[in-house]
Design a protein around this motif. Structure first.
Motif, PDB file in Angstrom:
ATOM      1  N   UNK A  67       0.748  -1.160  -0.103  1.00 27.07           N
ATOM      2  CA  UNK A  67       0.120   0.068  -0.157  1.00 27.07           C
ATOM      3  C   UNK A  67       0.826   1.282   0.246  1.00 27.07           C
ATOM      4  N   UNK A  68       2.017   1.163   0.594  1.00 27.62           N
ATOM      5  CA  UNK A  68       2.729   2.502   1.177  1.00 27.62           C
ATOM      6  C   UNK A  68       3.887   2.999   0.106  1.00 27.62           C
ATOM      7  N   UNK A  69       4.560   1.971  -0.472  1.00 31.60           N
ATOM      8  CA  UNK A  69       5.579   2.448  -1.202  1.00 31.60           C
ATOM      9  C   UNK A  69       5.777   1.830  -2.704  1.00 31.60           C
ATOM     10  N   UNK A  70       5.025   1.897  -3.454  1.00 35.85           N
ATOM     11  CA  UNK A  70       5.079   1.034  -4.695  1.00 35.85           C
ATOM     12  C   UNK A  70       6.441   1.509  -5.619  1.00 35.85           C
ATOM     13  N   UNK A  71       6.416   3.067  -5.628  1.00 38.36           N
ATOM     14  CA  UNK A  71       7.380   3.853  -6.241  1.00 38.36           C
ATOM     15  C   UNK A  71       8.707   3.329  -5.984  1.00 38.36           C
ATOM     16  N   UNK A  72       9.191   3.176  -4.717  1.00 38.41           N
ATOM     17  CA  UNK A  72      10.557   3.094  -4.349  1.00 38.41           C
ATOM     18  C   UNK A  72      10.674   1.385  -4.019  1.00 38.41           C
ATOM     19  N   UNK A  73       9.948   0.526  -4.502  1.00 40.44           N
ATOM     20  CA  UNK A  73       9.991  -0.908  -4.216  1.00 40.44           C
ATOM     21  C   UNK A  73      11.384  -1.652  -4.235  1.00 40.44           C
ATOM     22  N   UNK A  74      12.108  -1.197  -5.216  1.00 41.30           N
ATOM     23  CA  UNK A  74      13.633  -1.833  -5.599  1.00 41.30           C
ATOM     24  C   UNK A  74      14.230  -0.825  -4.374  1.00 41.30           C
ATOM     25  N   UNK A  76      13.663   0.014  -1.275  1.00 43.21           N
ATOM     26  CA  UNK A  76      13.033  -0.650  -0.139  1.00 43.21           C
ATOM     27  C   UNK A  76      13.581  -1.946  -0.025  1.00 43.21           C
ATOM     28  N   UNK A  77      13.333  -2.778  -1.203  1.00 39.64           N
ATOM     29  CA  UNK A  77      13.927  -4.128  -1.096  1.00 39.64           C
ATOM     30  C   UNK A  77      15.664  -4.160  -0.890  1.00 39.64           C
ATOM     31  N   UNK A  78      16.143  -3.224  -1.422  1.00 39.76           N
ATOM     32  CA  UNK A  78      17.722  -3.114  -1.024  1.00 39.76           C
ATOM     33  C   UNK A  78      17.818  -2.998   0.304  1.00 39.76           C
ATOM     34  N   UNK A  79      17.122  -2.012   0.879  1.00 41.87           N
ATOM     35  CA  UNK A  79      17.202  -1.834   2.355  1.00 41.87           C
ATOM     36  C   UNK A  79      16.933  -3.214   3.409  1.00 41.87           C
ATOM     37  N   UNK A  80      15.823  -3.660   2.909  1.00 47.29           N
ATOM     38  CA  UNK A  80      15.233  -5.013   3.587  1.00 47.29           C
ATOM     39  C   UNK A  80      16.371  -6.212   3.389  1.00 47.29           C
ATOM     40  N   UNK A  81      16.888  -6.229   2.013  1.00 50.26           N
ATOM     41  CA  UNK A  81      17.856  -7.154   2.046  1.00 50.26           C
ATOM     42  C   UNK A  81      19.243  -6.884   2.875  1.00 50.26           C
ATOM     43  N   UNK A  82      19.555  -5.958   2.806  1.00 54.72           N
ATOM     44  CA  UNK A  82      20.815  -5.470   3.501  1.00 54.72           C
ATOM     45  C   UNK A  82      20.639  -5.819   4.915  1.00 54.72           C
ATOM     46  N   UNK A  83      19.474  -5.734   5.367  1.00 58.30           N
ATOM     47  CA  UNK A  83      19.184  -6.067   6.808  1.00 58.30           C
ATOM     48  C   UNK A  83      18.925  -7.507   7.053  1.00 58.30           C
ATOM     49  N   UNK A  84      18.930  -8.287   6.065  1.00 56.56           N
ATOM     50  CA  UNK A  84      18.587  -9.671   6.260  1.00 56.56           C
ATOM     51  C   UNK A  84      17.459 -10.074   6.393  1.00 56.56           C
ATOM     52  N   UNK A  85      16.369  -9.122   6.287  1.00 60.61           N
ATOM     53  CA  UNK A  85      14.850  -9.607   6.490  1.00 60.61           C
ATOM     54  C   UNK A  85      14.292 -10.140   5.199  1.00 60.61           C
ATOM     55  N   UNK A  86      15.027  -9.903   3.964  1.00 57.31           N
ATOM     56  CA  UNK A  86      14.459 -10.623   2.733  1.00 57.31           C
ATOM     57  C   UNK A  86      15.440 -11.001   1.747  1.00 57.31           C
ATOM     58  N   UNK A  87      15.460 -11.892   0.977  1.00 60.53           N
ATOM     59  CA  UNK A  87      16.166 -12.319  -0.095  1.00 60.53           C
ATOM     60  C   UNK A  87      15.474 -11.963  -1.256  1.00 60.53           C
ATOM     61  N   UNK A  88      16.203 -12.119  -2.328  1.00 59.11           N
ATOM     62  CA  UNK A  88      15.455 -12.123  -3.816  1.00 59.11           C
ATOM     63  C   UNK A  88      16.315 -13.132  -4.397  1.00 59.11           C
ATOM     64  N   UNK A  89      15.204 -14.185  -4.803  1.00 59.61           N
ATOM     65  CA  UNK A  89      15.523 -15.335  -5.699  1.00 59.61           C
ATOM     66  C   UNK A  89      15.226 -15.278  -7.123  1.00 59.61           C
ATOM     67  N   UNK A  90      15.914 -15.843  -8.077  1.00 61.84           N
ATOM     68  CA  UNK A  90      15.426 -15.833  -9.561  1.00 61.84           C
ATOM     69  C   UNK A  90      14.155 -16.528  -9.637  1.00 61.84           C
ATOM     70  N   UNK A  91      13.585 -16.390 -10.638  1.00 54.65           N
ATOM     71  CA  UNK A  91      12.251 -16.949 -10.895  1.00 54.65           C
ATOM     72  C   UNK A  91      12.443 -18.104 -12.020  1.00 54.65           C
ATOM     73  N   UNK A  92      12.162 -19.335 -11.808  1.00 61.43           N
ATOM     74  CA  UNK A  92      12.741 -20.201 -12.751  1.00 61.43           C
ATOM     75  C   UNK A  92      11.752 -20.345 -13.966  1.00 61.43           C
TER      76      UNK A  92
END
Length: 149
Positions: A67-74, A76-92
């Motif tokens: 709801x809150x941050x669609x335009x800055x999702x990339x 935001x995910x960079x920050x979450x990944x840096x903190x170890x809260x999410x990872x990004x995986x390739x889509x098969x």
């Protein structure tokens, strides 16, 4: 907003909805900050991943759900990944696609944030409505959400 516009009940309701949203989000953010927790945008992503199948979503789908941050999702995910809260995986299925995946640390953070968020919802919003009023408001707001585009 000019008084003559606020005479229209629809315009007045719209203006009140926007003002209430702004004040409530600021209040929730302040409560999270005071508790030493990350921003509400982080919770928005973490809860969507928590409730997704296998706690993972394609980035496009995550962008549609939050709801809150669609335009800055990339970023935001960079920050979450840096903190170890999410990872990004390739889509098969699509080599260009990526999944955002909730980590155990991300789930733990969502669980830490929820009590503060829940209390803020009650203190800033819930205390103004009894259960019947809240149910009616939820039903009224569901109409534009569920209406065909």
């Amino acid at each position: 907003m000019p008084a003559d516009l606020l005479a229209d009940p629809t315009i007045r309701a719209w203006a009140r909805l926007l003002k209430a949203q702004k004040l409530l989000l600021e209040g929730v953010q302040a409560a999270l900050s005071e508790a030493g927790l990350p921003p509400l945008e982080w919770y928005d992503v973490l809860i969507e991943l928590k409730t997704a199948p296998d706690q993972r979503l394609r980035l496009f789908d995550l962008g549609e759900r939050i709801v809150l941050s669609r335009s800055n999702l990339t970023r935001l995910l960079d920050r979450l990944e840096k903190e170890g809260l999410v990872t990004r995986d390739n889509c098969s299925e699509d080599r260009r696609g990526l999944y955002a995946v909730l980590t155990p640390a991300g789930l733990a953070m969502q669980k830490r944030m929820w009590p503060v968020y829940q209390t803020a919802i009650q203190n800033l919003f819930g205390r103004h409505y009894d259960a019947r009023d809240a149910a009616q408001l939820a039903d009224l707001l569901e109409r534009p959400i569920s209406a065909p585009a």
